[in-house]
Design a protein around this motif. Structure first.
Motif, PDB file in Angstrom:
ATOM      1  N   GLU A   1       0.866  -1.187   0.000  1.00 62.36           N
ATOM      2  CA  GLU A   1       0.000   0.000   0.000  1.00 62.36           C
ATOM      3  C   GLU A   1       0.895   1.227   0.000  1.00 62.36           C
ATOM      4  N   ASP A   2       0.694   2.121  -0.991  1.00 62.03           N
ATOM      5  CA  ASP A   2       1.595   3.259  -1.118  1.00 62.03           C
ATOM      6  C   ASP A   2       1.164   4.468  -0.307  1.00 62.03           C
ATOM      7  N   GLU A   3      -0.082   4.512   0.165  1.00 62.09           N
ATOM      8  CA  GLU A   3      -0.523   5.627   1.004  1.00 62.09           C
ATOM      9  C   GLU A   3      -0.030   5.381   2.432  1.00 62.09           C
ATOM     10  N   THR A   4       0.941   6.197   2.865  1.00 58.99           N
ATOM     11  CA  THR A   4       1.638   5.939   4.126  1.00 58.99           C
ATOM     12  C   THR A   4       0.694   5.905   5.328  1.00 58.99           C
ATOM     13  N   LEU A   5      -0.212   6.874   5.412  1.00 61.83           N
ATOM     14  CA  LEU A   5      -1.114   6.915   6.570  1.00 61.83           C
ATOM     15  C   LEU A   5      -2.009   5.680   6.612  1.00 61.83           C
ATOM     16  N   LEU A   6      -2.532   5.294   5.443  1.00 62.10           N
ATOM     17  CA  LEU A   6      -3.391   4.110   5.394  1.00 62.10           C
ATOM     18  C   LEU A   6      -2.582   2.853   5.701  1.00 62.10           C
ATOM     19  N   SER A   7      -1.364   2.795   5.163  1.00 63.63           N
ATOM     20  CA  SER A   7      -0.507   1.641   5.425  1.00 63.63           C
ATOM     21  C   SER A   7      -0.226   1.504   6.921  1.00 63.63           C
ATOM     22  N   ASP A   8       0.112   2.625   7.561  1.00 55.55           N
ATOM     23  CA  ASP A   8       0.396   2.589   9.002  1.00 55.55           C
ATOM     24  C   ASP A   8      -0.840   2.160   9.797  1.00 55.55           C
ATOM     25  N   SER A   9      -2.003   2.650   9.382  1.00 50.12           N
ATOM     26  CA  SER A   9      -3.245   2.322  10.083  1.00 50.12           C
ATOM     27  C   SER A   9      -3.571   0.832   9.964  1.00 50.12           C
ATOM     28  N   ILE A  10      -3.441   0.302   8.743  1.00 55.42           N
ATOM     29  CA  ILE A  10      -3.735  -1.129   8.534  1.00 55.42           C
ATOM     30  C   ILE A  10      -2.718  -1.989   9.275  1.00 55.42           C
ATOM     31  N   ARG A  11      -1.435  -1.613   9.164  1.00 54.58           N
ATOM     32  CA  ARG A  11      -0.395  -2.399   9.834  1.00 54.58           C
ATOM     33  C   ARG A  11      -0.643  -2.449  11.343  1.00 54.58           C
ATOM     34  N   SER A  12      -0.986  -1.312  11.937  1.00 59.60           N
ATOM     35  CA  SER A  12      -1.247  -1.265  13.375  1.00 59.60           C
ATOM     36  C   SER A  12      -2.398  -2.191  13.757  1.00 59.60           C
ATOM     37  N   ALA A  13      -3.461  -2.180  12.937  1.00 57.82           N
ATOM     38  CA  ALA A  13      -4.616  -3.048  13.222  1.00 57.82           C
ATOM     39  C   ALA A  13      -4.229  -4.524  13.102  1.00 57.82           C
ATOM     40  N   LEU A  14      -3.427  -4.847  12.107  1.00 58.51           N
ATOM     41  CA  LEU A  14      -3.018  -6.255  11.910  1.00 58.51           C
ATOM     42  C   LEU A  14      -2.144  -6.744  13.065  1.00 58.51           C
ATOM     43  N   VAL A  15      -1.217  -5.891  13.491  1.00 59.59           N
ATOM     44  CA  VAL A  15      -0.327  -6.273  14.601  1.00 59.59           C
ATOM     45  C   VAL A  15      -1.135  -6.459  15.885  1.00 59.59           C
TER      46      VAL A  15
ATOM     47  N   THR B   1       5.517  -4.204   5.368  1.00 58.29           N
ATOM     48  CA  THR B   1       4.887  -3.298   4.400  1.00 58.29           C
ATOM     49  C   THR B   1       5.792  -3.057   3.201  1.00 58.29           C
ATOM     50  N   ALA B   2       5.153  -2.765   2.077  1.00 65.37           N
ATOM     51  CA  ALA B   2       5.851  -2.336   0.865  1.00 65.37           C
ATOM     52  C   ALA B   2       5.092  -1.146   0.314  1.00 65.37           C
ATOM     53  N   LEU B   3       5.819  -0.082  -0.039  1.00 65.86           N
ATOM     54  CA  LEU B   3       5.178   1.154  -0.469  1.00 65.86           C
ATOM     55  C   LEU B   3       5.208   1.347  -1.978  1.00 65.86           C
TER      56      LEU B   3
ATOM     57  N   ILE C   1      -0.308 -14.262   3.663  1.00 64.85           N
ATOM     58  CA  ILE C   1      -1.327 -13.423   3.038  1.00 64.85           C
ATOM     59  C   ILE C   1      -0.660 -12.157   2.469  1.00 64.85           C
ATOM     60  N   VAL C   2      -1.108 -11.728   1.294  1.00 63.09           N
ATOM     61  CA  VAL C   2      -0.690 -10.439   0.741  1.00 63.09           C
ATOM     62  C   VAL C   2      -1.927  -9.563   0.621  1.00 63.09           C
ATOM     63  N   VAL C   3      -1.881  -8.387   1.248  1.00 63.31           N
ATOM     64  CA  VAL C   3      -2.934  -7.378   1.094  1.00 63.31           C
ATOM     65  C   VAL C   3      -2.399  -6.399   0.065  1.00 63.31           C
ATOM     66  N   LEU C   4      -3.065  -6.348  -1.090  1.00 61.51           N
ATOM     67  CA  LEU C   4      -2.446  -5.740  -2.273  1.00 61.51           C
ATOM     68  C   LEU C   4      -3.268  -4.599  -2.871  1.00 61.51           C
TER      69      LEU C   4
ATOM     70  N   PHE D   1     -12.784   1.548   3.224  1.00 62.18           N
ATOM     71  CA  PHE D   1     -13.394   0.430   3.950  1.00 62.18           C
ATOM     72  C   PHE D   1     -13.127   0.612   5.437  1.00 62.18           C
ATOM     73  N   HIS D   2     -13.897  -0.095   6.246  1.00 59.33           N
ATOM     74  CA  HIS D   2     -13.668  -0.077   7.688  1.00 59.33           C
ATOM     75  C   HIS D   2     -12.624  -1.141   8.015  1.00 59.33           C
ATOM     76  N   LEU D   3     -11.733  -0.831   8.928  1.00 63.65           N
ATOM     77  CA  LEU D   3     -10.678  -1.792   9.272  1.00 63.65           C
ATOM     78  C   LEU D   3     -11.248  -3.113   9.770  1.00 63.65           C
ATOM     79  N   ASP D   4     -12.392  -3.058  10.457  1.00 61.30           N
ATOM     80  CA  ASP D   4     -12.998  -4.308  10.935  1.00 61.30           C
ATOM     81  C   ASP D   4     -13.396  -5.213   9.770  1.00 61.30           C
ATOM     82  N   GLU D   5     -13.851  -4.591   8.676  1.00 57.79           N
ATOM     83  CA  GLU D   5     -14.207  -5.406   7.514  1.00 57.79           C
ATOM     84  C   GLU D   5     -12.959  -6.003   6.880  1.00 57.79           C
ATOM     85  N   LEU D   6     -11.885  -5.213   6.821  1.00 55.20           N
ATOM     86  CA  LEU D   6     -10.632  -5.744   6.286  1.00 55.20           C
ATOM     87  C   LEU D   6     -10.172  -6.944   7.099  1.00 55.20           C
TER      88      LEU D   6
END
Length: 228
Positions: free
Chosen positions: A7-21, A29-31, A47-50, A103-108
């Motif tokens: 995910e190239d959007e840094t803020l979204l990437s950080d948000s998703i990564r935090s939720a996954l951890v 992550t890869a930007l 898993i790859v979230v792409l 999307f909502h992180l819970d749905e992801l």
């Protein structure tokens, strides 16, 4: 479970990564397209979230790299592209699911858990592979019906290999699963090497038809023993 988030959007990437951890996943992550390609070539992921629109290329074009892997990961596409053609293209290339932004992180997280359930079904109370069985309720391993005494770490290693029995598991994924929150306390894979060695000896001594095979440069997998 080891997840690569592309995910190239840094803020979204950080948000998703935090939720996954927080959910207990190991996440890298890869930007950019190139960074994702290099990580897919270097490591094994579950898993790859792409994302599709990436600096340097389209996420669609990473499916060639993903599908060529001996043990290819599940793929969840996340994209602002919401046309039927894009969804069908992603699914036909081999994606397990397609989630449109925003999307909502819970749905992801729910979509990721669904992929994991489909790829690693655990409806049975027992994992069986030839004459090796793992009673999930009793947390007990048997060979030819006889209990095999294992340490806590050896049980976790064998469980992880059994639920991935048709795949090659990287030492990184195995280490992440076994050590969990203590992963930062070790600075090498000697811990895993030692337990794999001892586990092999115990399985062989009890006449187990299954052996832990090293796939050089890739990791470990379970295979039927050749008897030697």
């Amino acid at each position: 479970m080891k997840i690569l988030l592309v995910e190239d959007e840094t803020l979204l990437s950080d948000s998703i990564r935090s939720a996954l951890v927080q959910e207990g996943f190991s996440c890298e992550t890869a930007l950019s397209f190139q960074e994702a390609r290099e990580k897919l070539a270097d490591k094994i992921y579950d898993i790859v979230v792409l994302d599709i629109n990436l600096p340097g290329g389209l996420g669609f074009d990473l499916f060639g790299d993903i599908q060529s892997m001996d043990s290819h990961p599940g793929v969840l596409i996340i994209s602002v592209r919401n046309s039927l053609d894009d969804k069908l293209r992603g699914l036909n290339l081999g994606a397990d699911d397609y989630l449109v932004k925003p999307f909502h992180l819970d749905e992801l997280l729910a979509r990721i858990r669904s992929i994991i359930r489909r790829r690693y079904p655990q409806d049975s109370e027992e994992l069986v592979y030839h004459n090796l069985s793992y009673d999930l309720a009793a947390n007990q391993v048997r060979v030819n019906g006889q209990e095999l005494k294992l340490t806590h770490s050896q049980l976790r290693i064998l469980y992880y290999l059994l639920v991935n029995k048709n795949r090659t598991v990287s030492k990184e994924s195995l280490s992440d699963y076994v050590l969990k929150d203590d992963i930062d306390m070790v600075d090498s894979f000697d811990y895993i090497y030692t337990h794999i060695k001892n586990l092999r000896q115990k399985l062989k001594k009890e006449g187990c038809e299954v052996s832990i095979v090293t796939m050089y440069g890739m990791g470990y997998t379970l295979k039927k023993s050749d008897g030697n």
